[in-house]
Write an enzyme that holds these catalytic residues in place. Structure first.
Site, PDB file in Angstrom:
ATOM      1  N   ASP A   3     -15.144   2.362  17.384  1.00 36.97           N
ATOM      2  CA  ASP A   3     -14.055   1.583  16.791  1.00 36.97           C
ATOM      3  C   ASP A   3     -12.823   2.451  16.587  1.00 36.97           C
ATOM      4  OD1 ASP A   3     -15.861  -0.682  14.591  1.00 36.97           O
ATOM      5  OD2 ASP A   3     -16.054  -0.203  16.699  1.00 36.97           O
ATOM      6  N   TYR A  35     -10.983   3.053  19.729  1.00 36.25           N
ATOM      7  CA  TYR A  35     -10.277   1.818  20.066  1.00 36.25           C
ATOM      8  C   TYR A  35      -9.008   1.694  19.216  1.00 36.25           C
ATOM      9  CZ  TYR A  35      -9.286  -3.169  20.273  1.00 36.25           C
ATOM     10  OH  TYR A  35      -8.652  -4.366  20.406  1.00 36.25           O
ATOM     11  N   ASP A  36      -9.169   1.908  17.913  1.00 36.14           N
ATOM     12  CA  ASP A  36      -8.017   1.816  17.008  1.00 36.14           C
ATOM     13  C   ASP A  36      -6.945   2.829  17.396  1.00 36.14           C
ATOM     14  OD1 ASP A  36      -9.352  -0.122  15.671  1.00 36.14           O
ATOM     15  OD2 ASP A  36     -10.010   1.165  14.026  1.00 36.14           O
ATOM     16  N   SER A  54      -7.709 -11.010  -4.066  1.00 34.72           N
ATOM     17  CA  SER A  54      -7.396  -9.605  -4.313  1.00 34.72           C
ATOM     18  C   SER A  54      -6.807  -9.500  -5.719  1.00 34.72           C
ATOM     19  CB  SER A  54      -6.463  -9.063  -3.245  1.00 34.72           C
ATOM     20  OG  SER A  54      -5.253  -9.760  -3.311  1.00 34.72           O
ATOM     21  N   GLU A  96     -13.167  -0.708 -15.113  1.00 38.87           N
ATOM     22  CA  GLU A  96     -14.035  -0.088 -14.103  1.00 38.87           C
ATOM     23  C   GLU A  96     -13.183   0.746 -13.169  1.00 38.87           C
ATOM     24  OE1 GLU A  96     -15.995  -3.187 -11.784  1.00 38.87           O
ATOM     25  OE2 GLU A  96     -15.759  -4.448 -13.535  1.00 38.87           O
ATOM     26  N   LYS A 109     -11.665   1.684  -9.623  1.00 43.83           N
ATOM     27  CA  LYS A 109     -11.341   0.919  -8.423  1.00 43.83           C
ATOM     28  C   LYS A 109     -11.758   1.742  -7.220  1.00 43.83           C
ATOM     29  CE  LYS A 109      -7.808  -1.927  -6.300  1.00 43.83           C
ATOM     30  NZ  LYS A 109      -7.917  -1.440  -4.938  1.00 43.83           N
ATOM     31  N   ASP A 122     -12.514   2.916  -3.506  1.00 43.80           N
ATOM     32  CA  ASP A 122     -11.745   2.769  -2.280  1.00 43.80           C
ATOM     33  C   ASP A 122     -12.689   2.523  -1.104  1.00 43.80           C
ATOM     34  OD1 ASP A 122      -9.492   2.567  -0.842  1.00 43.80           O
ATOM     35  OD2 ASP A 122      -8.980   4.692  -0.871  1.00 43.80           O
ATOM     36  N   GLU A 163     -18.481  -3.361  -3.659  1.00 43.82           N
ATOM     37  CA  GLU A 163     -17.711  -2.557  -2.728  1.00 43.82           C
ATOM     38  C   GLU A 163     -18.646  -1.693  -1.885  1.00 43.82           C
ATOM     39  OE1 GLU A 163     -14.610  -3.322  -3.115  1.00 43.82           O
ATOM     40  OE2 GLU A 163     -13.379  -1.738  -2.210  1.00 43.82           O
ATOM     41  N   TYR A 170     -20.043  -5.327  -8.477  1.00 45.09           N
ATOM     42  CA  TYR A 170     -19.207  -5.611  -9.636  1.00 45.09           C
ATOM     43  C   TYR A 170     -19.092  -7.090 -10.026  1.00 45.09           C
ATOM     44  CZ  TYR A 170     -15.595  -5.453  -5.900  1.00 45.09           C
ATOM     45  OH  TYR A 170     -14.887  -5.597  -4.758  1.00 45.09           O
ATOM     46  N   LYS A 186      -2.939   1.193 -10.327  1.00 45.13           N
ATOM     47  CA  LYS A 186      -3.012   2.086  -9.159  1.00 45.13           C
ATOM     48  C   LYS A 186      -2.580   3.491  -9.537  1.00 45.13           C
ATOM     49  CE  LYS A 186      -3.626  -0.440  -5.294  1.00 45.13           C
ATOM     50  NZ  LYS A 186      -3.635  -0.136  -3.949  1.00 45.13           N
ATOM     51  N   CYS A 226      -4.216  33.273  24.734  1.00 45.33           N
ATOM     52  CA  CYS A 226      -4.765  33.308  23.382  1.00 45.33           C
ATOM     53  C   CYS A 226      -3.844  34.141  22.475  1.00 45.33           C
ATOM     54  CB  CYS A 226      -6.159  33.912  23.411  1.00 45.33           C
ATOM     55  SG  CYS A 226      -6.815  34.244  21.775  1.00 45.33           S
ATOM     56  N   CYS A 279      -6.020  37.577  21.555  1.00 40.52           N
ATOM     57  CA  CYS A 279      -6.449  38.590  22.530  1.00 40.52           C
ATOM     58  C   CYS A 279      -5.693  38.492  23.842  1.00 40.52           C
ATOM     59  CB  CYS A 279      -7.950  38.476  22.776  1.00 40.52           C
ATOM     60  SG  CYS A 279      -8.379  37.027  23.743  1.00 40.52           S
ATOM     61  N   CYS A 297      -9.927  29.525  24.267  1.00 35.99           N
ATOM     62  CA  CYS A 297      -9.818  30.883  24.780  1.00 35.99           C
ATOM     63  C   CYS A 297     -11.175  31.195  25.403  1.00 35.99           C
ATOM     64  CB  CYS A 297      -9.536  31.856  23.631  1.00 35.99           C
ATOM     65  SG  CYS A 297      -9.832  33.568  24.073  1.00 35.99           S
ATOM     66  N   CYS A 328     -13.260  37.762  22.328  1.00 31.62           N
ATOM     67  CA  CYS A 328     -12.019  37.655  21.572  1.00 31.62           C
ATOM     68  C   CYS A 328     -12.319  37.911  20.094  1.00 31.62           C
ATOM     69  CB  CYS A 328     -11.436  36.251  21.759  1.00 31.62           C
ATOM     70  SG  CYS A 328     -10.040  35.906  20.689  1.00 31.62           S
TER      71      CYS A 328
HETATM   72  S1  IVH Z   1     -12.644  -7.045  -8.553  1.00 37.04           S
HETATM   73  C1  IVH Z   1     -10.691 -11.127  -7.983  1.00 37.04           C
HETATM   74  N1  IVH Z   1     -13.511  -4.603  -9.060  1.00 37.04           N
HETATM   75  O1  IVH Z   1     -10.067  -3.879  -4.809  1.00 37.04           O
HETATM   76  C2  IVH Z   1     -11.331  -9.814  -8.214  1.00 37.04           C
HETATM   77  N2  IVH Z   1     -12.367  -5.016  -7.037  1.00 37.04           N
HETATM   78  O2  IVH Z   1      -7.370  -5.428  -4.666  1.00 37.04           O
HETATM   79  C3  IVH Z   1     -11.170  -8.842  -7.107  1.00 37.04           C
HETATM   80  N3  IVH Z   1     -12.146  -3.062  -5.595  1.00 37.04           N
HETATM   81  O3  IVH Z   1     -10.760  -6.548  -2.652  1.00 37.04           O
HETATM   82  C4  IVH Z   1     -12.168  -7.779  -7.020  1.00 37.04           C
HETATM   83  N4  IVH Z   1     -13.182  -1.650  -6.931  1.00 37.04           N
HETATM   84  O4  IVH Z   1     -12.192  -4.460  -2.451  1.00 37.04           O
HETATM   85  C5  IVH Z   1     -12.867  -5.423  -8.203  1.00 37.04           C
HETATM   86  N5  IVH Z   1     -14.327  -2.483  -9.619  1.00 37.04           N
HETATM   87  C6  IVH Z   1     -13.688  -3.309  -8.770  1.00 37.04           C
HETATM   88  C7  IVH Z   1     -13.182  -2.840  -7.537  1.00 37.04           C
HETATM   89  C8  IVH Z   1     -12.521  -3.736  -6.702  1.00 37.04           C
HETATM   90  C9  IVH Z   1     -12.564  -1.803  -5.762  1.00 37.04           C
HETATM   91  C10 IVH Z   1     -11.378  -3.554  -4.434  1.00 37.04           C
HETATM   92  C11 IVH Z   1     -11.935  -4.790  -3.793  1.00 37.04           C
HETATM   93  C12 IVH Z   1     -10.847  -5.828  -3.850  1.00 37.04           C
HETATM   94  C13 IVH Z   1      -9.629  -5.000  -4.071  1.00 37.04           C
HETATM   95  C14 IVH Z   1      -8.649  -5.804  -4.904  1.00 37.04           C
END
Ligand code: IVH
Length: 656
Positions: free
Chosen positions: A25, A28-29, A75, A106, A108, A110, A165, A217, A305, A397, A400, A415, A420
């Site tokens: 992937d 490809y990306d 989201s 909690e 967040k 990634d 997640e 979660y 954030k 190189c 060397c 090299c 070397c």
């Molecule tokens: S709650 C409507 N809890 O963040 C509630 N999301 O921007 C939405 N994420 O798509 C999700 N840690 O992929 C929630 N402890 C957490 C999270 C979490 C990471 C991500 C998740 C979501 C994005 C929201």
């Protein structure tokens, strides 16, 4: 550009229609990004309407079945600083009209979100977020995630759904990229991308090898929260056997919430995985209903954030380093810049191709990113001043002065001088590394002296060093010299896979060395192996096999191995019956009858994911027969031969 387009179309056909991708992937990306860049930079060349770049992004892949979510996976709105968090809190307080309320805070994570459905306590379906309304059915892949229970006893609901997640720990990410680098494959940019790439492959054994984790979660029944307090639902999830956000807190005020945010913004590096913020959710589900949703996000939750860990700076020069396999690595010398609290002045550029992909030249303003403990990376060029200077890979190189060659089909220039000094130093450091021959004390300071003074001209020379030679070196002394000698001596007892990994054969990292040693556990047999025999080893393709052949065909290396043998290092190995390759490694399975929850293909994938083999018929070589309902002659034969018989539950038990 036309060539890229037709290549991309060919790979799309292979992937979507034939289910037989030839590239990863990420590759490809990479091609897609390259085409996007060319189209952007050459607006004078019209883009045909069927260019692969015009396909709608983020749409579910054809290789997976699309499934609708029980309730939209929304989201979150973002708060970028304490002020915005306070504003969110004011809105919540206003809308709740003076009621007391609390936040469940909690981390967040990634990664990428996924919904998992259970029926009768058994994992039935896993769906990626997709566009929030519809995602992709990735059940077979999700099943290989070890922190995702396949069965939950006594949940209390005939059907329920868990959302959470999918992440990759930094350690797993680093190991994956190190392996990819050793194999000459393109690297993943960050754990999030590699988690996404690993979940959305059509081959579950690939997912299984990637060590993903699922962190839960949300607990839902019929698309609605199953409990009245979010915080309690997290505890309940933990009780049910799910992994939940390990760090969480119930906050009664904005001050407490802010303290949680600040604490984790500072301590994020101490976590084994990457986070990009804190999520605060109003704890009471009744209050959540009062607050409601906008089209995009709930009004009862916010993502605080953390500040970005990328910064712009000037690419002042590009230096070239020589690695242990002779690889020339361009390194970015940057005008020092603070990125997420750390001053960065150097960043890796990997190879010539990466520089071309970025379109970078000396003098450009670039964006530098730090993610986790990962070495800083140049991710993008922001400004290209007229006086910029193109980087040209040296043809000699830099250490060397020997000739440098870039083999066809390889991204790296090397090299070729095996003597070397730069290569020798790197080889010695690699040989002594903790995960290779583990010789504590043989670090950069010592290696520099040993090579510069001519005391060591080959790895084998380490084993004839004397106390007299060592004790007078800088930063040494009698005590350290004795210790180093003892450590070198102890390295004589490392098993063969480590020795093979230590040789510095291109593309042969620790994992590949392990697989090679398991298949061909002797240096003399390895030396005699043909290209075909080598390719029959798991994960060894033509390129790796050729590199191994070349290594053994080189007279210097023959001499090195002979000297290592004389120094008492092991040239043979007896692989343990249960090597680290997984709980089922070394075992051969036969499946028969209908298993309660797994299809034949799923059972096979699961066994293989844990290192086992699956054969079609029962023989004396069979280790275990996994039998379900209506098992027939295979089961009888297994009983006759006295072969172990498991049911599905036992199989799951063994791989927990
Ligand atoms: S709650 C409507 N809890 O963040 C509630 N999301 O921007 C939405 N994420 O798509 C999700 N840690 O992929 C929630 N402890 C957490 C999270 C979490 C990471 C991500 C998740 C979501 C994005 C929201």
């Amino acid at each position: 550009m036309e060539r890229l387009r037709s290549e991309l179309r060919r790979h799309e056909h292979l992937y979507y229609v034939l289910d037989r991708p030839e590239i990863s992937d990420a590759e490809y990306d990479g091609m897609m990004r390259e085409l996007e860049r060319l189209e952007r930079e050459h607006p004078e060349i019209p883009v045909p309407p069927d260019s692969p770049t015009l396909r709608v992004g983020g749409a579910p892949r054809e290789g997976f079945v699309k499934v609708r979510h029980s309730a939209p996976m929304l989201s979150l709105d973002n708060a970028l600083d304490a002020g915005e968090l306070a504003e969110f809190n004011r809105r919540v307080a206003d809308l709740l009209g003076g009621q007391p309320y609390r936040y469940a805070a909690e981390l967040k994570l990634d990664g990428l979100s996924m919904a998992v459905h259970y029926e009768g306590g058994v994992l039935k379906q896993a769906i990626t977020r997709g566009d929030g309304l519809e995602g992709e059915d990735v059940t077979s892949n999700a099943r290989t995630i070890r922190t995702l229970p396949l069965r939950v006893a006594g949940a209390g609901w005939p059907r329920f759904e868990v959302r959470g997640e999918v992440i990759m720990t930094r350690r797993a990410f680093d190991a994956l990229n190190a392996e990819r680098e050793a194999q000459g494959l393109p690297l993943y940019a960050n754990p999030r991308n590699s988690a996404a790439g690993s979940l959305r492959v059509l081959d579950p054994s690939v997912t299984a090898a990637r060590q993903l984790e699922f962190i839960a979660y949300f607990l839902l029944v019929d698309g609605q929260p199953a409990m009245e307090s979010h915080f309690e639902s997290l505890e309940r999830l933990a009780g049910m056997g799910f992994k939940v956000n390990p760090e969480r807190s119930l906050c009664s005020s904005l001050g407490e919430l802010l303290a949680f945010c600040t604490k984790w913004e500072e301590a994020r590096e101490t976590l084994p995985f990457e986070i990009d913020g804190v999520v605060a959710k109003v704890d009471s589900v009744a209050q959540q209903r009062l607050l409601g949703w906008t089209a995009k996000a709930p009004r009862w939750a916010i993502a605080y954030k953390f500040s970005a860990r990328a910064a712009e700076t000037v690419l002042e020069n590009i230096e070239v380093q020589v690695g242990r396999t002779g690889t020339l690595t361009p390194v970015a010398c940057l005008r020092p810049v603070v990125v997420g609290g750390v001053t960065v002045s150097r960043a890796t550029l990997h190879n010539e191709e990466e520089i071309a992909r970025l379109g970078a030249a000396i003098g450009d303003t670039v964006l530098v990113e730090r993610s986790g403990d990962v070495i800083p990376k140049v991710v993008e060029v922001r400004k290209r001043p007229p006086e910029r200077r193109a980087f040209i890979m040296p043809t000699k190189c830099p250490v060397c002065d020997s000739i440098v060659v870039r083999a066809e089909g390889e991204v790296a220039s090397r090299c070729l001088n095996t003597n070397c000094p730069a290569r020798l130093k790197e080889s010695l450091l690699h040989w002594s590394a903790r995960t290779v021959m583990d010789i504590d004390g043989v670090g950069e300071a010592l290696v520099d002296q040993l090579v510069d003074l001519g005391l060591v001209r080959s790895i084998a020379d380490l084993y004839s060093l004397t106390f007299e030679q060592l004790k007078d070196l800088e930063r040494m002394g009698e005590k350290s010299a004795a210790k180093v000698l003892a450590n070198i001596d102890a390295s004589r007892r490392r098993p063969l896979p480590r020795l093979i990994a230590g040789l510095g054969i291109p593309f042969v990292g620790e994992r590949t060395a392990q697989l090679i040693a398991e298949a061909i556990p002797s240096i003399s047999r390895l030396r005699a192996a043909t290209q075909e025999e080598l390719q029959s080893v798991n994960e060894v393709g033509p390129k790796v096999a050729q590199a191994i052949r070349r290594f053994f065909d080189e007279p210097h290396n023959e001499e090195l191995l002979a000297r290592l043998k004389d120094a008492g290092l092991p040239m043979e190995w007896t692989p343990p019956s249960k090597p680290a390759g997984g709980a089922l490694a070394g075992l051969t399975f036969v499946l028969t009858g209908t298993l309660p929850t797994l299809s034949r293909d799923e059972a096979k994938a699961l066994i293989e994911a844990h290192g086992g083999k699956v054969a079609g018929s029962v023989s004396r070589k069979t280790s275990v027969v996994v039998a379900g309902e209506d098992a027939g002659t295979k089961l009888e034969k297994a009983r006759e031969l006295g072969i172990l018989v498991w049911d599905e539950a036992t199989l799951r038990e063994k791989i927990r």
